[in-house]
Motif scaffolding. Structure first.
Motif, PDB file in Angstrom:
ATOM      1  N   GLN A   1     -27.993   0.931  28.391  1.00 50.79           N
ATOM      2  CA  GLN A   1     -28.615   0.474  27.146  1.00 50.79           C
ATOM      3  C   GLN A   1     -29.982  -0.078  27.537  1.00 50.79           C
ATOM      4  O   GLN A   1     -30.118  -1.206  27.990  1.00 50.79           O
ATOM      5  CB  GLN A   1     -27.747  -0.597  26.474  1.00 50.79           C
ATOM      6  CG  GLN A   1     -28.263  -0.990  25.099  1.00 50.79           C
ATOM      7  CD  GLN A   1     -27.426  -2.090  24.471  1.00 50.79           C
ATOM      8  OE1 GLN A   1     -26.779  -2.858  25.165  1.00 50.79           O
ATOM      9  NE2 GLN A   1     -27.442  -2.170  23.158  1.00 50.79           N
TER      10      GLN A   1
ATOM     11  N   GLU B   1     -31.433  -3.528  26.740  1.00 56.44           N
ATOM     12  CA  GLU B   1     -30.636  -4.687  27.178  1.00 56.44           C
ATOM     13  C   GLU B   1     -30.944  -4.978  28.640  1.00 56.44           C
ATOM     14  O   GLU B   1     -30.529  -4.243  29.532  1.00 56.44           O
ATOM     15  CB  GLU B   1     -29.138  -4.386  26.997  1.00 56.44           C
ATOM     16  CG  GLU B   1     -28.201  -5.478  27.483  1.00 56.44           C
ATOM     17  CD  GLU B   1     -28.432  -6.818  26.816  1.00 56.44           C
ATOM     18  OE1 GLU B   1     -29.196  -7.617  27.386  1.00 56.44           O
ATOM     19  OE2 GLU B   1     -27.852  -7.050  25.741  1.00 56.44           O
TER      20      GLU B   1
ATOM     21  N   THR C   1     -30.898   5.888  24.651  1.00 51.84           N
ATOM     22  CA  THR C   1     -31.016   4.673  23.847  1.00 51.84           C
ATOM     23  C   THR C   1     -32.472   4.264  23.675  1.00 51.84           C
ATOM     24  O   THR C   1     -33.307   4.510  24.535  1.00 51.84           O
ATOM     25  CB  THR C   1     -30.243   3.512  24.510  1.00 51.84           C
ATOM     26  OG1 THR C   1     -30.690   3.357  25.859  1.00 51.84           O
ATOM     27  CG2 THR C   1     -28.747   3.760  24.505  1.00 51.84           C
TER      28      THR C   1
ATOM     29  N   ASP D   1     -35.006  -1.287  20.657  1.00 54.31           N
ATOM     30  CA  ASP D   1     -33.980  -1.793  19.738  1.00 54.31           C
ATOM     31  C   ASP D   1     -32.602  -1.561  20.354  1.00 54.31           C
ATOM     32  O   ASP D   1     -32.177  -0.418  20.532  1.00 54.31           O
ATOM     33  CB  ASP D   1     -34.113  -1.067  18.394  1.00 54.31           C
ATOM     34  CG  ASP D   1     -33.225  -1.667  17.315  1.00 54.31           C
ATOM     35  OD1 ASP D   1     -32.148  -2.218  17.648  1.00 54.31           O
ATOM     36  OD2 ASP D   1     -33.601  -1.582  16.125  1.00 54.31           O
ATOM     37  N   LYS D   2     -31.909  -2.648  20.692  1.00 54.24           N
ATOM     38  CA  LYS D   2     -30.617  -2.528  21.373  1.00 54.24           C
ATOM     39  C   LYS D   2     -29.585  -1.744  20.560  1.00 54.24           C
ATOM     40  O   LYS D   2     -28.664  -1.166  21.122  1.00 54.24           O
ATOM     41  CB  LYS D   2     -30.047  -3.924  21.666  1.00 54.24           C
ATOM     42  CG  LYS D   2     -30.826  -4.712  22.686  1.00 54.24           C
ATOM     43  CD  LYS D   2     -30.187  -6.076  22.883  1.00 54.24           C
ATOM     44  CE  LYS D   2     -31.070  -6.964  23.748  1.00 54.24           C
ATOM     45  NZ  LYS D   2     -30.485  -8.298  23.921  1.00 54.24           N
ATOM     46  N   GLY D   3     -29.735  -1.746  19.244  1.00 56.33           N
ATOM     47  CA  GLY D   3     -28.703  -1.129  18.407  1.00 56.33           C
ATOM     48  C   GLY D   3     -28.889   0.346  18.129  1.00 56.33           C
ATOM     49  O   GLY D   3     -28.028   0.978  17.510  1.00 56.33           O
TER      50      GLY D   3
ATOM     51  N   ARG E   1     -27.268   3.942  14.481  1.00 58.57           N
ATOM     52  CA  ARG E   1     -27.277   2.503  14.753  1.00 58.57           C
ATOM     53  C   ARG E   1     -25.838   2.029  14.925  1.00 58.57           C
ATOM     54  O   ARG E   1     -24.970   2.390  14.146  1.00 58.57           O
ATOM     55  CB  ARG E   1     -27.945   1.730  13.617  1.00 58.57           C
ATOM     56  CG  ARG E   1     -27.962   0.209  13.879  1.00 58.57           C
ATOM     57  CD  ARG E   1     -28.736  -0.570  12.827  1.00 58.57           C
ATOM     58  NE  ARG E   1     -30.184  -0.432  12.937  1.00 58.57           N
ATOM     59  CZ  ARG E   1     -30.934  -1.015  13.876  1.00 58.57           C
ATOM     60  NH1 ARG E   1     -30.372  -1.758  14.818  1.00 58.57           N
ATOM     61  NH2 ARG E   1     -32.235  -0.845  13.870  1.00 58.57           N
ATOM     62  N   MET E   2     -25.638   1.218  15.959  1.00 59.11           N
ATOM     63  CA  MET E   2     -24.301   0.651  16.166  1.00 59.11           C
ATOM     64  C   MET E   2     -24.151  -0.609  15.307  1.00 59.11           C
ATOM     65  O   MET E   2     -25.152  -1.187  14.868  1.00 59.11           O
ATOM     66  CB  MET E   2     -24.060   0.347  17.645  1.00 59.11           C
ATOM     67  CG  MET E   2     -24.965  -0.697  18.244  1.00 59.11           C
ATOM     68  SD  MET E   2     -24.562  -1.070  19.980  1.00 59.11           S
ATOM     69  CE  MET E   2     -25.114   0.395  20.832  1.00 59.11           C
TER      70      MET E   2
ATOM     71  N   LYS F   1     -23.987  -4.298  14.004  1.00 61.48           N
ATOM     72  CA  LYS F   1     -24.835  -5.414  14.430  1.00 61.48           C
ATOM     73  C   LYS F   1     -24.167  -6.280  15.500  1.00 61.48           C
ATOM     74  O   LYS F   1     -24.787  -6.683  16.480  1.00 61.48           O
ATOM     75  CB  LYS F   1     -25.158  -6.268  13.195  1.00 61.48           C
ATOM     76  CG  LYS F   1     -26.292  -7.244  13.397  1.00 61.48           C
ATOM     77  CD  LYS F   1     -27.633  -6.586  13.087  1.00 61.48           C
ATOM     78  CE  LYS F   1     -28.771  -7.559  13.365  1.00 61.48           C
ATOM     79  NZ  LYS F   1     -29.987  -6.883  13.815  1.00 61.48           N
TER      80      LYS F   1
ATOM     81  N   GLU G   1     -24.508  -5.067  19.178  1.00 61.38           N
ATOM     82  CA  GLU G   1     -25.816  -4.708  19.732  1.00 61.38           C
ATOM     83  C   GLU G   1     -26.101  -5.331  21.089  1.00 61.38           C
ATOM     84  O   GLU G   1     -26.706  -4.714  21.948  1.00 61.38           O
ATOM     85  CB  GLU G   1     -26.933  -5.098  18.750  1.00 61.38           C
ATOM     86  CG  GLU G   1     -27.056  -4.131  17.591  1.00 61.38           C
ATOM     87  CD  GLU G   1     -28.217  -4.482  16.682  1.00 61.38           C
ATOM     88  OE1 GLU G   1     -29.057  -5.317  17.076  1.00 61.38           O
ATOM     89  OE2 GLU G   1     -28.289  -3.915  15.584  1.00 61.38           O
ATOM     90  N   SER G   2     -25.685  -6.572  21.277  1.00 62.94           N
ATOM     91  CA  SER G   2     -25.975  -7.243  22.540  1.00 62.94           C
ATOM     92  C   SER G   2     -24.786  -7.153  23.478  1.00 62.94           C
ATOM     93  O   SER G   2     -23.640  -7.064  23.045  1.00 62.94           O
ATOM     94  CB  SER G   2     -26.329  -8.706  22.295  1.00 62.94           C
ATOM     95  OG  SER G   2     -27.585  -8.765  21.670  1.00 62.94           O
TER      96      SER G   2
END
Length: 395
Positions: A21, A24, A72, A76-78, A100-101, A103, A106-107
């Protein structure tokens, strides 16, 4: 205390798509895409807890088809993109979409849900990369270090640049180029260079490697017959702007200086079957990972062509005085003595935890000493650079 032992995770399905990711940079996280013809496909979010040496997973449904490639967003992590097979009217097409995953996922560093089977969540479709006129999608590349709004997809013999608009809900084709000539005009893979203000990409088709300027969409170099057989993968050295690695079905890994492409700068011949993947370490570019159909992952130390060919140097004045003498030596400093050893490229380790073809190897975007490999039977293995080498590089 960190441990050099591998950590193994088994998916229930076959798989060949793996990515860190990218956005991240705090938690160690990888995404894996499955290939199942009988069931809904999935994306497994793998969070690695390196303190306790355990894997936590979350599963997202990817109901549109089996996943061939996953990447990815750098910003944007998501947000992620997949290339997947879709069957319509008995015809199989490889399509691409941006997703988009949820919310809350996301992290990184989430704990696994107690009952993961009942807790699978779905991806939100942001937009399709419409390829009806362009052919089958091979891969999707995000602009390195960009804002996540520019992507390039390779579809058959077409390079397509897209602008993601309206919070990535719409993809607008901004420019394109087509590969022309004779032979197999179908891209197998590509890589976006982090250098030259991100205006260059490299592509592989058949046995050839080509460089392109993304502003003019014109070819800027061509390495004909870079490999004796099909070229599978490419990667740019993150610290040396003209250096590019390639690998292929001739079992070789080659390193090129794109200013002079008549001969490779270096060739590795350690694998005994097709080499599917080659990756430079993001921080220490002498560390090279490769994965192959021989079921092995090989970590090589290509010091001679790295950005630090002499390791971390001793005092600059001292080095310049003795430059000739040290041309073929690597200097490490251990207080209070100095040890010199010959400068040499070598295989650091061969990892044999897989029993099937290794289709993907990737470095973590959060920890430069950690990497993951994925074999077709759905086995994901997380390994570390051997501690002794890590301290050798750092000291």
């Amino acid at each position: 205390m960190e441990d050099d032992a591998p950590v193994i995770y088994g998916l229930e399905f076959q798989a060949r798509a793996l990515t860190p990711q990218t956005a991240e940079t705090d938690a160690i996280r990888f995404l894996v895409g499955t290939q199942s013809l009988r069931y809904d496909n999935q994306i497994h979010i793998i969070d690695f807890d390196d303190e306790n040496n355990i894997i936590n997973k979350n599963v997202l449904l990817h109901q549109v088809g089996e996943i061939w490639h996953i990447s990815t967003s750098p910003a944007d992590k998501g947000v992620l993109a997949t290339c997947y097979n879709k069957t319509s009217d008995t015809k199989v097409m490889t399509c691409a979409a941006v997703w988009r995953m949820p919310k809350e996922l996301e992290s990184g560093s989430h704990e696994s849900p107690d009952d993961s089977s009942s807790n699978t969540q779905t991806l939100e479709l942001l937009c399709h990369l419409d390829n009806t006129a362009h052919g089958n999608m091979a891969c999707v590349m995000w602009e390195p270090m960009g804002d996540g709004k520019k992507i390039i997809s390779l579809a058959d013999n077409n390079i397509l640049m897209w602008d993601l608009q309206e919070s990535s809900a719409k993809a607008v084709l901004s420019s394109s180029a087509a590969l022309e000539g004779k032979g197999q005009l179908k891209f197998t893979s590509g890589r976006w260079s982090p250098h030259h203000n991100c205006t260059q990409i490299a592509t592989a088709n058949d046995t050839n490697v080509r460089g392109w300027d993304t502003r003019s969409m014109r070819q800027i170099y061509c390495i004909e017959n870079a490999h004796g057989q099909l070229v599978r993968d490419l990667d740019f050295n993150p610290n040396k702007q003209y250096y590019l690695a390639s690998c292929g079905d001739d079992c070789k890994v080659k390193f090129w200086d794109t200013r002079n492409v008549t001969e490779p700068v270096k060739t590795l011949e350690e694998h005994s079957h097709w080499v599917w993947n080659v990756r430079y370490n993001h921080s220490h570019d002498q560390l090279i990972l490769t994965g192959s159909s021989d079921s092995r992952v090989i970590l090589s130390n290509m010091v001679s062509i790295s950005s630090e060919p002499f390791g971390h140097m001793v005092d600059d004045d001292e080095v310049s005085d003795q430059e000739d003498q040290h041309q073929e030596e690597k200097i490490f400093v251990y207080w209070p003595i100095r040890i010199k050893e010959p400068l040499q490229d070598s295989v650091i380790a061969t990892y044999e935890e897989h029993e099937d073809s290794v289709y993907a190897v990737e470095w973590s975007s959060a920890d430069p000493w950690l990497f993951a490999s994925l074999s077709y039977d759905g086995r994901l293995v997380i390994n570390r650079v051997p501690r002794a080498l890590k301290y050798h590089i750092l000291l």
